[in-house]
Enzyme design. Structure first.
Site, PDB file in Angstrom:
ATOM      1  CD  GLN A   1     -14.638   0.633   4.271  1.00 49.60           C
ATOM      2  OE1 GLN A   1     -14.904  -0.274   3.491  1.00 49.60           O
ATOM      3  NE2 GLN A   1     -14.314   0.396   5.537  1.00 49.60           N
TER       4      GLN A   1
ATOM      5  CG  LEU B   1     -14.033  -9.087  15.039  1.00 54.85           C
ATOM      6  CD1 LEU B   1     -14.817  -8.744  16.304  1.00 54.85           C
ATOM      7  CD2 LEU B   1     -14.247  -8.013  13.985  1.00 54.85           C
TER       8      LEU B   1
ATOM      9  CG  HIS C   1     -11.741  -5.620  13.205  1.00 56.87           C
ATOM     10  ND1 HIS C   1     -11.037  -6.707  12.769  1.00 56.87           N
ATOM     11  CD2 HIS C   1     -12.363  -5.115  12.113  1.00 56.87           C
ATOM     12  CE1 HIS C   1     -11.227  -6.874  11.474  1.00 56.87           C
ATOM     13  NE2 HIS C   1     -12.025  -5.921  11.042  1.00 56.87           N
TER      14      HIS C   1
ATOM     15  CB  ALA D   1      -5.048  -5.910  17.687  1.00 57.46           C
TER      16      ALA D   1
HETATM   17  O1  PAF Z   1     -14.299  -2.314   6.230  1.00 57.03           O
HETATM   18  C1  PAF Z   1     -15.083  -3.295   6.234  1.00 57.03           C
HETATM   19  O2  PAF Z   1     -14.897  -4.280   6.954  1.00 57.03           O
HETATM   20  C2  PAF Z   1     -16.277  -3.286   5.308  1.00 57.03           C
HETATM   21  O3  PAF Z   1     -15.983  -2.662   4.098  1.00 57.03           O
HETATM   22  C3  PAF Z   1     -17.528  -2.664   5.951  1.00 57.03           C
HETATM   23  C4  PAF Z   1     -17.323  -1.201   6.271  1.00 57.03           C
HETATM   24  C5  PAF Z   1     -17.880  -3.420   7.225  1.00 57.03           C
HETATM   25  C6  PAF Z   1     -18.712  -2.762   4.981  1.00 57.03           C
HETATM   26  O4  PAF Z   1     -18.992  -4.086   4.657  1.00 57.03           O
END
Ligand code: PAF
Length: 279
Positions: free
Chosen positions: A147, A28, A32, A30
């Protein structure tokens, strides 16, 4: 904060409470943490998942070396008031080979064209995580623009009762979008990396100034990167609404790029709102 490794234990702990959920692959940063803070503002129990999903990595990609830093991640999450960290083993999410897949649209576009099967892997694991956590709200970063677009479409088309919130991209002082993969960069590559964002900003300025030949703008942006040692997968101006080539008069656009510096593939994007008359 409770660290939970099994689906049964997480379900028992949540007991149907509609959580605010942030799915991650850990390591992780900043960016996240900003998503987690956004989730916290929903006023619900906060669940963060940490799972490096094998399904979304292609052969030869970085699944094996993707950094796994669970202890450090938990230390960052605890002060944010996170209620549950869900960190399942691969066997817990995939006790048998995953035969069913979510086959998303746009799989051959943008990153999908360069990472076959990637978005099927992402959508499949996110659907599984949604079914396990059953969140009321889930937060995804705009840094992974395609995504985010596909998750929103999946939620809509499968009638999932989950509100999807978008988190703004968090950047280093020099403009580089924060990403776990930045850790792969050598010092020289790290110094070069902010050029990706600067190139997108230049393209956006040219659009704002009235340039409308998208193919030329994209080619010039790609050439500017190539000239500095990047291997460009794409630089593309798309419609925010469809992620396809914009239609005449569309004004809500997004410029997306993916390019490699050495062995590291970086992605970034900037949204563009054109003033009238659009394209
Ligand atoms: O963005 C991410 O870190 C990944 O693609 C996710 C959404 C956690 C799916 O594994």
């Amino acid at each position: 904060m409770r660290l939970i490794h099994t689906i049964t234990e997480l379900r028992r702990a949540l007991a149907g409470a509609g959580a605010a959920f942030v799915p991650t692959m850990g390591n992780l940063h900043a960016g996240h943490l900003a998503l987690v803070e956004q989730a916290g503002r929903a006023g619900r129990p906060v669940v963060v998942s940490i799972f490096v999903n094998p399904l979304q990595f292609g052969p030869g990609e970085d699944f094996e070396r993707y950094p796994r830093t669970l202890e450090a991640d938990c230390a960052l999450l605890e002060p944010l008031g996170v209620d549950y960290v869900f960190a399942p083993a691969v066997d817990e999410l995939y006790p048998q080979p995953q035969r069913f897949r979510v086959e998303p649209p746009l799989a051959d576009e943008l990153c999908g064209a360069h990472r076959p099967g990637h978005f099927a892997g992402v959508c499949t694991v996110v659907l599984k995580l949604f079914n396990i956590v059953q969140p009321h709200v889930a937060v995804f970063g705009k840094k992974d623009y395609q995504q985010l677009y596909l998750i929103r479409a999946m939620v809509r088309e499968f009638n999932l009762p989950i509100a999807i919130l978008a988190g703004e991209t968090v950047r280093a002082a020099d403009g580089l979008a924060l990403s776990s993969r930045n850790g792969y960069l050598t010092p020289e590559e790290r110094a070069e990396a902010p050029r990706l964002y600067r190139t997108l900003l230049t393209l956006r300025e040219r659009l704002a100034a009235g340039a409308r030949d998208l193919a030329t703008l994209e080619a010039e942006a790609a050439a500017a990167l190539t000239a500095h040692g990047w291997q460009v997968d794409y630089v593309s101006v798309r419609s925010q609404a469809t992620l396809l080539a914009p239609k005449p008069n569309e004004r809500a656009l997004v410029v997306l790029a993916a390019a490699r510096l050495g062995a590291t593939r970086l992605i970034d994007n900037v949204e563009v709102e054109l003033s009238e008359p659009g394209l």
